[in-house]
Design an enzyme around this catalytic site. Sequence first.
Site, PDB file in Angstrom:
ATOM      1  N   LYS A  13       2.855   6.811   4.682  1.00 27.92           N
ATOM      2  CA  LYS A  13       2.148   5.716   4.286  1.00 27.92           C
ATOM      3  C   LYS A  13       2.630   4.372   4.613  1.00 27.92           C
ATOM      4  O   LYS A  13       3.821   3.953   4.589  1.00 27.92           O
ATOM      5  CB  LYS A  13       1.943   5.810   2.740  1.00 27.92           C
ATOM      6  CG  LYS A  13       0.958   4.671   2.372  1.00 27.92           C
ATOM      7  CD  LYS A  13      -0.649   5.194   2.622  1.00 27.92           C
ATOM      8  CE  LYS A  13      -1.475   3.953   2.283  1.00 27.92           C
ATOM      9  NZ  LYS A  13      -1.723   2.812   3.603  1.00 27.92           N
ATOM     10  N   THR A  14       1.691   3.511   5.359  1.00 31.19           N
ATOM     11  CA  THR A  14       1.934   2.142   5.718  1.00 31.19           C
ATOM     12  C   THR A  14       1.503   1.226   4.446  1.00 31.19           C
ATOM     13  O   THR A  14       1.135   1.735   3.413  1.00 31.19           O
ATOM     14  CB  THR A  14       1.135   1.844   6.835  1.00 31.19           C
ATOM     15  OG1 THR A  14      -0.375   1.672   6.450  1.00 31.19           O
ATOM     16  CG2 THR A  14       1.345   2.519   8.113  1.00 31.19           C
ATOM     17  N   GLY A  15       2.254   0.131   4.642  1.00 27.18           N
ATOM     18  CA  GLY A  15       1.917  -0.931   3.612  1.00 27.18           C
ATOM     19  C   GLY A  15       2.157  -2.322   4.193  1.00 27.18           C
ATOM     20  O   GLY A  15       3.227  -2.293   5.142  1.00 27.18           O
ATOM     21  N   SER A  66       0.757  -1.306  -0.013  1.00 23.85           N
ATOM     22  CA  SER A  66      -0.105  -0.035   0.060  1.00 23.85           C
ATOM     23  C   SER A  66       0.779   1.265   0.018  1.00 23.85           C
ATOM     24  O   SER A  66       0.236   2.413  -0.250  1.00 23.85           O
ATOM     25  CB  SER A  66      -1.088   0.083   1.230  1.00 23.85           C
ATOM     26  OG  SER A  66      -1.998  -0.795   0.821  1.00 23.85           O
TER      27      SER A  66
END
Length: 274
Positions: free
Chosen positions: A215-217, A77
């Site tokens: 932003k995480t992923g 993501s």
Amino acid sequence: MKKQSIVMLIMLFFMVGSVAASCASKIQPAEALDVAAISVDEFFPKSEGTFVLKDLESGKIFSYNNERAKEQRAPNSTFKIMNSLIGLQVKAVKDEYEIKYWDGTKRTLDNWNQDHTLGSSMRNSVVWYYQEMARDIGEGRMQEWLDRCSYGNRDISGGIDRFWLSSSLKISPFEQIDFLEGLYRETLPFDKGVMKTVKRIMIQQEGDEYILYGKTGSSGLEDGLSTGWFVGFVVIKGHPYVFATNLDSQEEFAGPAAKKVTIGILRKYNLVTR
């Protein structure tokens, strides 16, 4: 009387100077962090991850677990940053407020099961929204922009709505740093307004003296482990730093674990306060 006036004037001069100096000290940029002196071992007790931090003013880079920082992995993501840039640039969405309507299919997270805008999809990491946008962008335009930005290995062969999800597209933490520096400086080949919009929807925290963008992923579990990302930049008193964290976790979604580690490091070095 004249002597008293002179004394009063001298005192007033020093008082004004003192106030001015005090005000100036409050608006001085943050004292630069010596990135070479960073230590993050306590955040990776099993050496199961990597952390990279770049001071954009000095150009100095710190990396923990340098070999892993060079390894390419699926962005998952974190690719929503790039997907948003391309989607806005080619008008697949007109702005951060454009709504896509939920199709009624129940998905993994409850907050995905509703209508979303580009902005809320970034904040809630809504996969279906970005899959729809990727299909609207199309393979040709998607490939063109990944090539123009030299984004990772630029491989979208895994399918237009899947290639970034533990599939063909790979990127290293060092490559994330380069990409994010370009976004922060607005030197990527996108319109300035597009880059400003994406930076705005990336905001995670704001304090009196700093703004944290990120932003995480997460990869999801595979052989009992999930790989997580947290990437972005923090600006404290006008001083920018870009970061990328990548780690393995036994949690189903490792992105929040990567964010927790990153916030811990940034707090340790007073780059964020909460």
